[in-house]
Design an enzyme around this catalytic site. Sequence first.
Site, PDB file in Angstrom:
ATOM      1  N   THR A  34      41.878  37.008  41.666  1.00  0.00           N
ATOM      2  CA  THR A  34      42.889  36.003  41.313  1.00  0.00           C
ATOM      3  C   THR A  34      43.674  35.612  42.561  1.00  0.00           C
ATOM      4  OG1 THR A  34      43.052  37.037  39.159  1.00  0.00           O
ATOM      5  CG2 THR A  34      44.830  35.531  39.766  1.00  0.00           C
ATOM      6  N   ARG A  55      37.197  36.952  29.429  1.00  0.00           N
ATOM      7  CA  ARG A  55      36.592  35.783  28.754  1.00  0.00           C
ATOM      8  C   ARG A  55      36.718  34.505  29.598  1.00  0.00           C
ATOM      9  NH1 ARG A  55      38.867  38.626  24.285  1.00  0.00           N
ATOM     10  NH2 ARG A  55      40.735  37.332  24.137  1.00  0.00           N
ATOM     11  N   ASN A  68      38.166  35.134  48.268  1.00  0.00           N
ATOM     12  CA  ASN A  68      36.837  34.642  47.892  1.00  0.00           C
ATOM     13  C   ASN A  68      35.832  35.791  48.003  1.00  0.00           C
ATOM     14  OD1 ASN A  68      34.374  33.146  47.605  1.00  0.00           O
ATOM     15  ND2 ASN A  68      35.559  31.305  48.097  1.00  0.00           N
ATOM     16  N   PHE A  69      35.107  36.069  46.915  1.00  0.00           N
ATOM     17  CA  PHE A  69      34.114  37.150  46.907  1.00  0.00           C
ATOM     18  C   PHE A  69      32.715  36.637  47.238  1.00  0.00           C
ATOM     19  CE2 PHE A  69      37.377  39.576  44.632  1.00  0.00           C
ATOM     20  CZ  PHE A  69      37.199  40.831  45.175  1.00  0.00           C
ATOM     21  N   HIS A  90      37.837  21.359  44.468  1.00  0.00           N
ATOM     22  CA  HIS A  90      37.652  22.247  43.316  1.00  0.00           C
ATOM     23  C   HIS A  90      37.638  21.473  42.005  1.00  0.00           C
ATOM     24  CE1 HIS A  90      38.607  25.561  46.081  1.00  0.00           C
ATOM     25  NE2 HIS A  90      38.110  26.373  45.161  1.00  0.00           N
ATOM     26  N   HIS A  91      37.185  22.181  40.959  1.00  0.00           N
ATOM     27  CA  HIS A  91      37.241  21.698  39.575  1.00  0.00           C
ATOM     28  C   HIS A  91      38.708  21.435  39.182  1.00  0.00           C
ATOM     29  CE1 HIS A  91      38.765  25.627  38.128  1.00  0.00           C
ATOM     30  NE2 HIS A  91      38.049  26.105  39.144  1.00  0.00           N
ATOM     31  N   ARG A 104      36.103  32.021  33.152  1.00  0.00           N
ATOM     32  CA  ARG A 104      34.881  31.506  33.799  1.00  0.00           C
ATOM     33  C   ARG A 104      34.247  32.558  34.719  1.00  0.00           C
ATOM     34  NH1 ARG A 104      38.146  26.655  33.539  1.00  0.00           N
ATOM     35  NH2 ARG A 104      39.475  27.603  35.106  1.00  0.00           N
ATOM     36  N   ASP A 127      41.539  40.230  27.790  1.00  0.00           N
ATOM     37  CA  ASP A 127      41.882  38.833  28.060  1.00  0.00           C
ATOM     38  C   ASP A 127      43.232  38.556  27.394  1.00  0.00           C
ATOM     39  OD1 ASP A 127      39.966  36.437  29.282  1.00  0.00           O
ATOM     40  OD2 ASP A 127      41.550  35.683  27.967  1.00  0.00           O
ATOM     41  N   GLY A 139      40.805  39.306  32.297  1.00  0.00           N
ATOM     42  CA  GLY A 139      40.353  37.918  32.348  1.00  0.00           C
ATOM     43  C   GLY A 139      38.887  37.840  31.954  1.00  0.00           C
ATOM     44  N   LYS A 153      41.758  24.104  38.001  1.00  0.00           N
ATOM     45  CA  LYS A 153      42.336  25.113  38.904  1.00  0.00           C
ATOM     46  C   LYS A 153      43.859  25.014  38.938  1.00  0.00           C
ATOM     47  CE  LYS A 153      41.822  27.008  43.530  1.00  0.00           C
ATOM     48  NZ  LYS A 153      41.955  28.366  42.976  1.00  0.00           N
TER      49      LYS A 153
HETATM   50  N1  LIG Z   1      38.336  35.490  44.704  1.00  0.00           N
HETATM   51  C1  LIG Z   1      37.310  34.771  44.246  1.00  0.00           C
HETATM   52  O1  LIG Z   1      36.159  34.909  44.709  1.00  0.00           O
HETATM   53  C2  LIG Z   1      37.534  33.797  43.150  1.00  0.00           C
HETATM   54  C3  LIG Z   1      38.783  33.656  42.644  1.00  0.00           C
HETATM   55  N2  LIG Z   1      39.001  32.856  41.574  1.00  0.00           N
HETATM   56  C4  LIG Z   1      40.348  32.891  41.047  1.00  0.00           C
HETATM   57  O2  LIG Z   1      40.330  33.711  39.880  1.00  0.00           O
HETATM   58  C5  LIG Z   1      41.295  33.238  38.951  1.00  0.00           C
HETATM   59  C6  LIG Z   1      40.601  32.965  37.618  1.00  0.00           C
HETATM   60  O3  LIG Z   1      39.669  31.920  37.769  1.00  0.00           O
HETATM   61  P1  LIG Z   1      38.787  31.418  36.532  1.00  0.00           P
HETATM   62  O4  LIG Z   1      37.915  32.523  36.035  1.00  0.00           O
HETATM   63  O5  LIG Z   1      38.170  30.149  36.976  1.00  0.00           O
HETATM   64  O6  LIG Z   1      39.935  31.122  35.449  1.00  0.00           O
HETATM   65  P2  LIG Z   1      39.817  31.075  33.860  1.00  0.00           P
HETATM   66  O7  LIG Z   1      41.046  30.358  33.389  1.00  0.00           O
HETATM   67  O8  LIG Z   1      38.485  30.573  33.447  1.00  0.00           O
HETATM   68  O9  LIG Z   1      39.890  32.610  33.444  1.00  0.00           O
HETATM   69  C7  LIG Z   1      41.049  33.360  33.448  1.00  0.00           C
HETATM   70  C8  LIG Z   1      41.054  34.181  32.180  1.00  0.00           C
HETATM   71  O10 LIG Z   1      42.143  35.096  32.242  1.00  0.00           O
HETATM   72  C9  LIG Z   1      42.806  35.058  30.993  1.00  0.00           C
HETATM   73  N3  LIG Z   1      44.155  35.548  31.149  1.00  0.00           N
HETATM   74  C10 LIG Z   1      45.291  34.871  31.419  1.00  0.00           C
HETATM   75  N4  LIG Z   1      46.341  35.696  31.462  1.00  0.00           N
HETATM   76  C11 LIG Z   1      45.857  36.927  31.187  1.00  0.00           C
HETATM   77  C12 LIG Z   1      46.458  38.212  31.097  1.00  0.00           C
HETATM   78  N5  LIG Z   1      47.779  38.417  31.274  1.00  0.00           N
HETATM   79  N6  LIG Z   1      45.669  39.275  30.814  1.00  0.00           N
HETATM   80  C13 LIG Z   1      44.352  39.112  30.613  1.00  0.00           C
HETATM   81  N7  LIG Z   1      43.727  37.921  30.681  1.00  0.00           N
HETATM   82  C14 LIG Z   1      44.477  36.844  30.985  1.00  0.00           C
HETATM   83  C15 LIG Z   1      42.707  33.606  30.586  1.00  0.00           C
HETATM   84  O11 LIG Z   1      42.983  33.420  29.215  1.00  0.00           O
HETATM   85  P3  LIG Z   1      43.635  32.006  28.721  1.00  0.00           P
HETATM   86  O12 LIG Z   1      42.708  30.957  29.190  1.00  0.00           O
HETATM   87  O13 LIG Z   1      43.697  32.169  27.245  1.00  0.00           O
HETATM   88  O14 LIG Z   1      44.969  31.950  29.393  1.00  0.00           O
HETATM   89  C16 LIG Z   1      41.254  33.320  30.926  1.00  0.00           C
HETATM   90  O15 LIG Z   1      40.373  33.734  29.922  1.00  0.00           O
HETATM   91  C17 LIG Z   1      41.939  32.028  39.609  1.00  0.00           C
HETATM   92  O16 LIG Z   1      43.107  32.439  40.309  1.00  0.00           O
HETATM   93  C18 LIG Z   1      40.889  31.576  40.597  1.00  0.00           C
HETATM   94  O17 LIG Z   1      41.424  30.860  41.682  1.00  0.00           O
HETATM   95  C19 LIG Z   1      38.004  32.134  41.009  1.00  0.00           C
HETATM   96  C20 LIG Z   1      36.740  32.198  41.499  1.00  0.00           C
HETATM   97  C21 LIG Z   1      36.394  33.066  42.609  1.00  0.00           C
HETATM   98  O1  LIG Z   2      39.677  28.661  41.147  1.00  0.00           O
HETATM   99  C1  LIG Z   2      38.511  28.711  41.592  1.00  0.00           C
HETATM  100  O2  LIG Z   2      37.543  28.214  41.024  1.00  0.00           O
HETATM  101  C2  LIG Z   2      38.311  29.404  42.868  1.00  0.00           C
HETATM  102  N1  LIG Z   2      39.297  30.058  43.391  1.00  0.00           N
HETATM  103  C3  LIG Z   2      39.288  30.770  44.615  1.00  0.00           C
HETATM  104  C4  LIG Z   2      40.240  30.128  45.603  1.00  0.00           C
HETATM  105  O3  LIG Z   2      41.320  29.677  45.199  1.00  0.00           O
HETATM  106  O4  LIG Z   2      39.925  30.110  46.781  1.00  0.00           O
HETATM  107  C5  LIG Z   2      37.901  30.992  45.141  1.00  0.00           C
HETATM  108  C6  LIG Z   2      36.970  29.836  44.934  1.00  0.00           C
HETATM  109  O5  LIG Z   2      37.382  28.802  45.744  1.00  0.00           O
HETATM  110  C7  LIG Z   2      36.954  29.420  43.473  1.00  0.00           C
END
Ligand SMILES: NC(=O)C1=CN([C@@H]2O[C@H](COP(=O)(O)OP(=O)(O)OC[C@H]3O[C@@H](n4cnc5c(N)ncnc54)[C@H](OP(=O)(O)O)[C@@H]3O)[C@@H](O)[C@H]2O)C=CC1
Ligand SMILES: O=C(O)C1=N[C@H](C(=O)O)C[C@H](O)C1
Length: 245
Positions: free
Chosen positions: A75, A10, A103-104, A131-132, A12, A34, A8, A135
């Site tokens: 994720t 590329r 959540n990290f 959230h945004h 956010r 990605d 993932g 999501k």
């Molecule tokens: N635990 C924590 O602290 C946090 C958790 N999260 C979680 O993390 C996850 C990602 O969030 P976020 O970064 O905002 O999401 P994004 O959609 O911005 O990023 C996810 C990336 O993963 C890519 N992707 C999708 N499928 C695959 C695959 N099979 N292999 C490799 N890459 C892949 C997507 O590509 P494409 O867009 O082309 O599908 C995209 O570039 C969510 O579940 C979110 O809830 C988020 C923030 C904090």
């Molecule tokens: O998707 C997000 O952005 C986030 N996902 C995580 C969650 O589902 O709790 C962590 C944080 O809230 C950001």
Amino acid sequence: MIRVGVLGARGRVGVEVCKAVEAADDLELVATVDTGDPIEALEGAEVVVDFTHPDVVMDNMRWCIEHGIHPVVGTTGFDADRLERVRGWLEANPGVNALIAPNFGIAAVLMMHFAQQAARYFDSVEIVELHHPNKADAPSGTARRTAELVAQARRKAGTAPMPDATSSELDGARGADVDGVHVHAVRLAGLIAHQEVLLGGDGEILTIRHDTMNRASFTPGVLLGVRRVREIPGLTVGLEHLLDL
Ligand SMILES: NC(=O)C1=CN([C@@H]2O[C@H](COP(=O)(O)OP(=O)(O)OC[C@H]3O[C@@H](n4cnc5c(N)ncnc54)[C@H](OP(=O)(O)O)[C@@H]3O)[C@@H](O)[C@H]2O)C=CC1
Ligand SMILES: O=C(O)C1=N[C@H](C(=O)O)C[C@H](O)C1
């Protein structure tokens, strides 16, 4: 040096994780993957960080574990059944460990911890997560985990059921019921990630609020997980286990 791959990369959060790994003296970013990239690029990694999508994270974790790589997973979308399947893969591949943290963010982990501590002292607890709108999952992983921790604390203390006289409602008006705790999910342009835990008693309300102001805020927790995952046996759920709380 710990050899780190990012799934993932590329996305956010993935972009921020890559920057943080590259900036760390003790970590080497050996692969970024990605959508559309071959997962085999991760073969040289010791630890893989996953911030992808709830629909693909299980396949990613299975691939890593079967290739002897320790996954550090942000994720979301995990439930008891998914966690049990991960435990099964780890048992079949001894020596491989995994960390999954909803959540990290250090402040978010503290918010969950404080909510768990406070939960037994109040008649009512409800959670509002905001959230945004991009999501995928609702409620958030953080809110689900907070609700589970609150429910566990109340069960352990023998707290009475929460008062609620609702006898008719529009679907969803009272939110999702997670282990007996109501969770309300807002999706709004302009937001990143926010949560309020509302605790109510006789004449008093305590609100515990957490705000994520940018996605770099997740990276100190991710790097802590990357540095420690090789020494914490089996599956660890939640960053709190690495924070000596
Ligand atoms: N635990 C924590 O602290 C946090 C958790 N999260 C979680 O993390 C996850 C990602 O969030 P976020 O970064 O905002 O999401 P994004 O959609 O911005 O990023 C996810 C990336 O993963 C890519 N992707 C999708 N499928 C695959 C695959 N099979 N292999 C490799 N890459 C892949 C997507 O590509 P494409 O867009 O082309 O599908 C995209 O570039 C969510 O579940 C979110 O809830 C988020 C923030 C904090
Ligand atoms: O998707 C997000 O952005 C986030 N996902 C995580 C969650 O589902 O709790 C962590 C944080 O809230 C950001």
